[in-house]
Each structure stands twice: as structure tokens, then as C-alpha cells.
Design a protein around this motif. Structure first.
Motif, PDB file in Angstrom:
ATOM      1  N   HIS A  45       9.808   3.991 -13.162  1.00  0.00           N
ATOM      2  CA  HIS A  45      11.213   3.640 -12.982  1.00  0.00           C
ATOM      3  C   HIS A  45      11.400   2.185 -12.558  1.00  0.00           C
ATOM      4  N   ARG A  46      10.307   1.419 -12.453  1.00  0.00           N
ATOM      5  CA  ARG A  46      10.437   0.015 -12.062  1.00  0.00           C
ATOM      6  C   ARG A  46      11.217  -0.818 -13.083  1.00  0.00           C
ATOM      7  N   PRO A  47      10.995  -0.632 -14.398  1.00  0.00           N
ATOM      8  CA  PRO A  47      11.767  -1.440 -15.347  1.00  0.00           C
ATOM      9  C   PRO A  47      13.275  -1.274 -15.189  1.00  0.00           C
ATOM     10  N   ARG A  71       0.819  -1.216   0.000  1.00  0.00           N
ATOM     11  CA  ARG A  71       0.000   0.000   0.000  1.00  0.00           C
ATOM     12  C   ARG A  71       0.851   1.262   0.000  1.00  0.00           C
ATOM     13  N   GLY A  72       2.184   1.084   0.028  1.00  0.00           N
ATOM     14  CA  GLY A  72       3.066   2.235   0.127  1.00  0.00           C
ATOM     15  C   GLY A  72       3.510   2.797  -1.201  1.00  0.00           C
ATOM     16  N   GLY A  73       2.861   2.398  -2.295  1.00  0.00           N
ATOM     17  CA  GLY A  73       3.194   2.948  -3.596  1.00  0.00           C
ATOM     18  C   GLY A  73       4.368   2.250  -4.254  1.00  0.00           C
ATOM     19  N   ARG A  74       4.894   2.899  -5.313  1.00  0.00           N
ATOM     20  CA  ARG A  74       5.950   2.299  -6.124  1.00  0.00           C
ATOM     21  C   ARG A  74       7.224   2.037  -5.328  1.00  0.00           C
ATOM     22  N   ASP A  75       7.566   2.917  -4.384  1.00  0.00           N
ATOM     23  CA  ASP A  75       8.796   2.728  -3.623  1.00  0.00           C
ATOM     24  C   ASP A  75       8.742   1.447  -2.796  1.00  0.00           C
ATOM     25  N   GLU A  76       7.597   1.182  -2.179  1.00  0.00           N
ATOM     26  CA  GLU A  76       7.462  -0.052  -1.410  1.00  0.00           C
ATOM     27  C   GLU A  76       7.481  -1.267  -2.335  1.00  0.00           C
TER      28      GLU A  76
END
Length: 344
Positions: A141-143, A109-114
Motif C-alpha cells: 500500500h506504499r505506492p 525496524r517497525g515495518g511498513r507502517d513505520e
């Protein structure tokens, strides 16, 4: 209580046949040093007792974990009510298990950083061999992070970054034209587009596609966004400008958004479909059993997930090259009462 049945193993097969475990292993793995007759005897006995390879041992031999991962930045209860994500997940699991891989699912639930923290943990612990990415943003930026972690990944969407990955795309342009041409053919003269979260790249593409198509057709267009829930559909509909035309139609990005719009419209006393049409971008049992039934695009989300899972495993196994792409066929439209189609 009857005794628990022992799972057949290489050792038990060796004991049954009166030969060494090494001989059984050689026979089952088609290695040299075993005669054809003995190999046949071992294989036939293994099939008779129901022996299957141990997935963990296979993974160790391959130098891989035997798992693929999926992280959903969503409330688990929300996803449990959302047919699209449930179907996609089932498709991914079906494909991965058919290859002998397990699917690991994590909700954050903490978004992309989590989400990225999960990827780093999986990579450090060698928990997964690759992941499936959903709901990409324009500046996602995940890829890049996954490539830096040496994790293979499959994208379900139209991402075009420089990384080495495989992807499954949808026929969004054709699907957008299908829904706009349908509402125009049914006599609606405006489009109220209800999208999912505005940060998702696929929602931005749908928004631009429908704006352009409505302009080409000479009909008004407006939009509102929200999460993929019924309550968000109600709220988005309430914020919308119903006065954009004499007889507008709602085009909602999910079945739950469409249900929310339907409830809000009926609460206002609007006649659906006479005064207002409703179309969902995703078909489901929910759209089918609603009253009135909701016209929807049948995009086959299970197949999308299955293709993504299959392509990812083949990438991991070296059978698919980076850059491989599979495009789903354009969706078929299922006309129902929400746009004036008679109940069948």
C-alpha cells in the motif's frame, strides 16, 4: 595553521571584478541585461576561482527540496554486510548527485507502517521531492500512500498498480531460465531453492518461475525462505530436503544465503560441487572469494540503482512521464567451482 579558504560566492566574484552582485548573478544564470563580453568575463572568472552553484539556493528557486529519499526496513548492520543493497544504494546516490540532488536514507525496524510514517513526515516537512521503493509486496500500500502525499516515486521491481510512477524492472524470467539450464547442463537433477522473505513479490515470482522451469526440465524442486543473511542461509539449508534427488543444486536468492548454504553443506561433509551444486542469484566479491567460489548471476545492482535514481529525478524535473519503464538486460552467469567450473 593556514587560514581557511573562503568558498567563492556571487559576492566574492562581484568584488573581484568590481561589479555588482546582481550583474554577476545575471551573467551566471544567463539572464538578459549583461553584454556578451561581460558575461564571458564573469563565467571565466567563476571557473578560475572554482565557483559552483549553491544547491540549497537552486532548490529554493526550483520550488523543491533538492532531495530524494530511500527508506530501508532493515537492520543497518545487516545492510552494511549485504552487497546487493549497498550497491543499489550507491547507484541511487550516484545518479541523484549527478543531477544536483542529495539522497536521504532512513532505516526503520517497525515495518511498513513505520516506513509510511517517515514518508508522511518527509512530505509534511517538504524534505524530499520523491522516493525510491524497494522490496514491494503483492498487496503493497506504499505506492497509494505516496501518491496521496503528492510525492513522485520510482519502483525497483515489477509493480503494476494504478498510481503515477516510474520503474526499473529486471529480466527475472530470463535469469531464472539461465540458472536452471546451467544446473541441468552440469548434471544436477534437483533444485533446492532458498529465497528471501516470502512476503516480497519478487521472491514469489522467482519461486513460481523456478518451479515451472524445474517441472519443464523434469527435475525435483523444493524451497525454504529466510532473511538475506548467512545465518538464515544455514538455517534454510538445514530445513531443506536433501533427499529430493541424487545430486541436487541449491539456487539461493542472495550471495549471503548462498554462503550460508555452502557452510552448512561443508559442515555436513558434503562434497561441493560433486554431490551438491550451489548458485547465487546475486554476484559479489563474497561469491568470488568463497572457497569454493560460488557460481552467480551478475545482475549489476549498481546499475539498477543508478537507473532508478536517474529516472526518478527526471520524473521530478518533468523530463520523464509517469509510466516510464526501463528494463535491465538479462544477467550474465559467472560459472565458478560451486557448480564444477574450474578456477580461473
Amino acid at each position: 595553521m593556514p587560514p581557511k579558504t573562503q568558498r567563492p560566492t556571487v559576492a566574492t566574484i562581484a568584488r573581484d571584478l568590481g561589479i555588482s552582485a546582481a550583474t554577476v548573478s545575471y551573467a551566471l544564470n544567463d539572464k538578459p541585461g549583461v553584454s556578451a563580453a561581460l558575461r564571458t568575463r564573469v563565467v571565466e572568472h567563476a571557473e578560475k576561482v572554482g565557483w559552483t552553484p549553491h544547491s540549497g539556493a537552486q532548490a529554493l528557486r526550483r520550488g523543491r527540496s533538492g532531495n530524494i529519499g530511500l527508506v530501508l526496513v532493515r537492520d543497518p548492520q545487516e545492510v552494511s554486510r549485504e552487497p546487493f543493497y549497498s550497491s543499489v544504494t550507491a547507484g541511487i546516490e550516484s545518479a541523484s548527485s549527478s543531477h544536483g540532488y542529495e539522497l536521504l536514507i532512513r532505516f526503520v525496524r517497525g515495518g511498513r507502517d513505520e516506513e509510511i510514517d517517515v514518508f508522511r513526515g518527509w512530505a509534511h516537512q517538504r524534505r524530499v521531492d520523491g522516493v525510491v521503493l524497494l522490496d514491494l509486496a503483492e498487496d503493497d500500500h506504499r505506492p497509494a500512500v505516496l501518491e496521496s502525499l503528492n510525492l513522485d516515486f520510482a519502483v525497483l521491481g515489477h509493480y503494476t498498480g494504478p498510481e503515477d510512477f516510474v520503474k526499473v524492472t529486471t529480466a527475472e524470467a530470463e535469469d531464472a531460465r539461465t540458472v536452471v539450464e546451467h544446473i541441468v547442463a552440469r548434471g544436477y537433477d534437483g533444485c533446492i531453492q532458498l529465497t528471501g522473505p516470502a512476503g516480497y513479490a519478487h521472491e514469489r515470482r522467482r519461486l513460481e518461475l523456478l518451479r515451472q522451469l524445474c517441472c519443464e526440465q523434469g527435475i525435483a524442486h523444493t524451497h525454504a525462505s529466510g532473511s538475506y543473511t548467512i545465518d538464515a542461509g544455514i538455517a534454510a539449508f538445514e530445513r531443506s530436503d536433501l533427499a529430493i534427488s541424487e545430486r541436487p543444486a541449491v539456487i539461493a536468492s542472495s550471495d549471503l544465503l548462498a554462503i550460508g548454504a555452502l557452510r552448512a553443506a561443508l559442515a555436513r561433509g558434503l562434497d561441493v560441487p560433486a554431490s551438491l551444486g550451489i548458485v547465487s542469484w546475486d554476484d559479489s566479491l563474497i561469491a568470488e572469494v568463497a572457497s569454493p567460489g560460488i557460481t552467480a548471476l551478475s545482475r549489476q545492482p549498481f546499475d539498477m540503482g543508478h537507473h532508478a535514481g536517474d529516472l526518478l529525478v527526471r520524473r521530478i524535473e518533468g523530463e520523464a512521464l509517469g509510466g516510464a519503464e526501463l528494463q535491465n538486460a538479462p544477467a550474465g552467469l559467472v560459472p565458478r567451482e560451486s557448480t564444477g567450473a574450474p578456477r580461473t
